[in-house]
Design a protein around this motif. Structure first.
Motif, mmCIF file in Angstrom:
data_model
loop_
_atom_site.group_PDB
_atom_site.id
_atom_site.type_symbol
_atom_site.label_atom_id
_atom_site.label_comp_id
_atom_site.label_asym_id
_atom_site.label_seq_id
_atom_site.Cartn_x
_atom_site.Cartn_y
_atom_site.Cartn_z
ATOM 1 N N UNK A 1 11.133 49.160 -3.383
ATOM 2 C CA UNK A 1 11.594 50.556 -3.425
ATOM 3 C C UNK A 1 11.409 51.282 -2.091
ATOM 4 N N UNK A 2 10.385 50.943 -1.348
ATOM 5 C CA UNK A 2 10.154 51.609 -0.057
ATOM 6 C C UNK A 2 11.152 51.192 1.017
ATOM 7 N N UNK A 3 12.020 50.219 0.719
ATOM 8 C CA UNK A 3 13.102 49.864 1.637
ATOM 9 C C UNK A 3 14.311 50.787 1.464
ATOM 10 N N UNK A 4 14.275 51.649 0.470
ATOM 11 C CA UNK A 4 15.378 52.577 0.243
ATOM 12 C C UNK A 4 15.557 53.493 1.445
ATOM 13 N N UNK A 5 16.785 53.504 1.971
ATOM 14 C CA UNK A 5 17.075 54.291 3.181
ATOM 15 C C UNK A 5 18.550 54.157 3.520
ATOM 16 N N UNK A 6 18.973 54.951 4.477
ATOM 17 C CA UNK A 6 20.271 54.732 5.100
ATOM 18 C C UNK A 6 20.050 53.804 6.287
ATOM 19 N N UNK A 7 20.803 52.741 6.327
ATOM 20 C CA UNK A 7 20.652 51.729 7.368
ATOM 21 C C UNK A 7 21.771 51.888 8.393
#
Length: 122
Positions: A83-89
């Motif tokens: 879940x902590x990988x959630x982001x705009x890449x």
């Protein structure tokens, strides 16, 4: 005008995998960054013109950056997502005279993709 066109990403459950692509006009040194809500943009990983890679510590062993040279496309393969990988890449390209250097700072990159949302549910 240099254009970086991103595709891929999306929504996945924790433990799953996603891939984000970045198409360019030629072979650049490339980096991947991400920005989560309320946080600074951070370096994720990168690949030099000669395909040397470097990763930020929290993604090492889970993420992989690769290049398809004939297609001028760079990929960010993300496995064992959290879940902590959630982001705009974002992908970024760098005009580089070095074949082996992997830049890790935003200011070292000249061109940027439009961003792709990656959401990991718990």
């Amino acid at each position: 005008q240099v254009q970086l066109v991103q595709s891929g990403g999306g929504l996945v459950q924790a433990g799953g995998s996603l891939r984000v692509s970045c198409a360019t006009s030629r072979r650049y040194a490339m980096g991947w960054f991400r920005q989560a809500p309320g946080k600074e943009r951070e370096f994720v990983g990168g690949i030099s013109r000669s395909a040397i890679t470097y990763y930020q510590g929290s993604v090492k062993g889970r993420f992989a950056v690769s290049r398809d040279t004939p297609k001028n496309t760079v990929y960010l393969q993300m496995n064992s997502l959290k879940p902590e990988d959630t982001a705009t890449y974002y992908c970024a390209a760098r005009d580089s005279v070095s074949d082996s250097y992997v830049a890790r700072q935003e200011r070292e990159y000249n061109y940027w993709g439009q961003g792709t949302q990656v959401t990991v549910s718990s």
